[in-house]
Design a protein around this motif. Structure first.
Motif, short mmCIF file in Angstrom:
data_model
loop_
_atom_site.label_atom_id
_atom_site.label_comp_id
_atom_site.label_asym_id
_atom_site.label_seq_id
_atom_site.Cartn_x
_atom_site.Cartn_y
_atom_site.Cartn_z
N GLY A 5 47.65 44.75 40.54
CA GLY A 5 46.40 44.07 40.24
C GLY A 5 45.26 45.07 40.14
O GLY A 5 45.48 46.23 39.82
N LEU A 64 44.29 44.33 34.70
CA LEU A 64 45.46 43.64 34.15
C LEU A 64 46.55 44.66 33.82
O LEU A 64 46.33 45.58 33.04
N PRO A 107 52.53 40.65 38.56
CA PRO A 107 51.09 40.85 38.42
C PRO A 107 50.31 40.05 39.45
O PRO A 107 50.74 38.98 39.89
N VAL A 120 46.75 38.15 39.80
CA VAL A 120 45.70 37.61 38.93
C VAL A 120 44.76 36.72 39.73
O VAL A 120 45.07 36.31 40.85
N SER A 121 43.62 36.41 39.12
CA SER A 121 42.65 35.52 39.76
C SER A 121 42.33 34.30 38.91
O SER A 121 41.40 33.55 39.22
N ALA A 152 44.08 34.92 32.95
CA ALA A 152 44.68 36.24 33.14
C ALA A 152 46.20 36.16 33.16
O ALA A 152 46.89 37.00 32.57
N ALA A 153 46.73 35.14 33.82
CA ALA A 153 48.19 34.95 33.87
C ALA A 153 48.75 34.74 32.47
O ALA A 153 49.82 35.28 32.12
N ILE A 212 48.61 38.11 30.32
CA ILE A 212 49.68 39.03 30.71
C ILE A 212 51.04 38.53 30.22
O ILE A 212 51.84 39.29 29.68
N PHE A 222 54.12 35.67 39.91
CA PHE A 222 52.69 35.98 39.91
C PHE A 222 52.14 35.81 41.32
O PHE A 222 52.56 34.91 42.05
#
Length: 368
Positions: A120, A123, A141, A143-144, A148-149, A152, A167
């Motif tokens: 993290g 990205l 990954p 993510v927030s 973003a998920a 990616i 994730f």
């Protein structure tokens, strides 16, 4: 007593591909030097996923000042080997995308056969391209947001034909650097409870299309077994916990670092502006106050370890500040901590902490 033992077995396992953790608990990666081989192996032994932070692992190497990047890689390699020697459990490495030697750190981790790379602080768009196709290392990954998920996932699938193995969704109540703007941190629209369903819905599309299971692990403010139960009921496959594991005997930080968690009050936990360009959550002390009041001044950067660090304008070196804190020198450093750090009242063993989380989870699940 027999009934209680059965209830304590009710916490589900966490399955990531062919890896099966007996407990749905991932110990968060904490740098500089807070989660190394001792903590990671202790968590893995108890059935969770132990995680070594790749940030600043070489801070105690003799050639750090003259060969910073190589010292870090060498130290990380040694920490992975020590962890794997102490447990047959699952060991991961947390690698910040913002690291100057990100690619090389990934390579070291894969060469040493870590089970999982968590990535993290940016990205990790190219991560699958850095890992040999024959490698069994899982790529996860951090993510927030659902957006973003999705970004990616699309990139990895279209360019590398690689579906993320899982994730981690990290909310704004986490310790350390946060993937949110300062004004979003306490905004309910960005709470973990709001973000998690959005991510689950987004990930479901990729699971259905590619006929795979992509576990979602939730982090940021997870404190109790009841919290674990809440997010698993919501659809998460597991949780990430960092703050809870700091006040353990096995944590790789100094006793002074751990004591700051035990002693802090809720009002001591503050948001700071980090030199790396992100807001961060820490326990307020004199060092933080001096930085905020412009009593510290730009310096000649000794490491250039973070790509996003504007060291010519930064009032201090964050790597040195965090390392000083890890060693107990809080006069020249500070402690990152999650929003719930003030709830910690005593030092525990990793085993006792996990047993208490299992019991709390069972009580919440059964009402007994």
């Amino acid at each position: 007593m027999g009934e209680k033992i059965n209830y304590l077995k009710s916490m589900p396992s966490l399955v990531i591909g062919d890896l099966v953790a007996k407990l749905p608990i991932v110990q968060g990666g904490m740098g500089v030097g807070i989660s190394l081989s001792t903590l990671a192996s202790a968590v893995a032994k108890e059935g969770g996923i132990g995680v070594i932070s790749a940030v600043g692992t070489g801070m105690e190497e003799k050639d750090l000042g003259t060969n910073f990047l190589e010292a870090n890689r060498r130290a990380l390699r040694n920490e992975i080997r020590k962890a794997k020697a102490q447990t047959s459990g699952i060991i991961g490495v947390n690698i910040m995308v913002a690291l100057s030697d990100y690619k090389e750190i990934v390579k070291v981790s894969v060469e040493e056969g870590v089970d999982i790379i968590f990535s993290g602080a940016g990205l990790p768009m190219e991560l699958p391209n850095l890992v040999d196709k024959q490698s069994k290392t899982k790529l996860v990954p951090i993510v927030s947001s659902a957006r973003a998920a999705s970004i990616i996932s699309r990139r990895w699938i279209e360019k590398y034909n690689y579906v993320p193995d899982a994730f981690v969704v990290e909310g704004p109540m986490a310790g350390g650097h946060l993937g949110f703007k300062e004004e979003q941190i306490y905004d309910s629209n960005y709470s973990l409870e709001k973000i998690v369903p959005e991510v689950l819905d987004e990930i479901k599309k990729y699971e259905t299309k590619h006929d795979v299971n992509i576990p979602v692990i939730v982090g940021g403010g997870i404190f109790s077994g009841a919290d674990i139960n809440k997010f698993i009921k919501m659809g998460a496959s597991g949780v990430q916990m960092g703050t809870r594991f700091v006040a353990t005997y096995e944590c790789d930080a100094s006793m002074e670092f751990k004591q700051s968690y035990i002693d802090c009050k809720e009002e001591d936990i503050v948001i700071i502006k980090s030199p790396v360009g992100l807001p961060g959550r820490a326990i307020r002390n004199r060092f933080i106050d001096d930085a905020k009041n412009d009593l510290k001044h730009p310096f000649n950067c000794p490491f250039k370890c973070i790509q996003t660090c504007d060291y010519k304008k930064s009032p201090y070196c964050i790597s040195l500040a965090l390392f000083n804190a890890k060693k107990g020198n809080l006069k020249n450093g500070f402690v990152f901590a999650g929003q719930n750090a003030h709830k910690i009242t005593k030092l525990l063993s990793v085993k006792d902490l996990i047993e208490s989380l299992k019991e709390e989870y069972s009580i919440e699940l059964t009402g007994i």
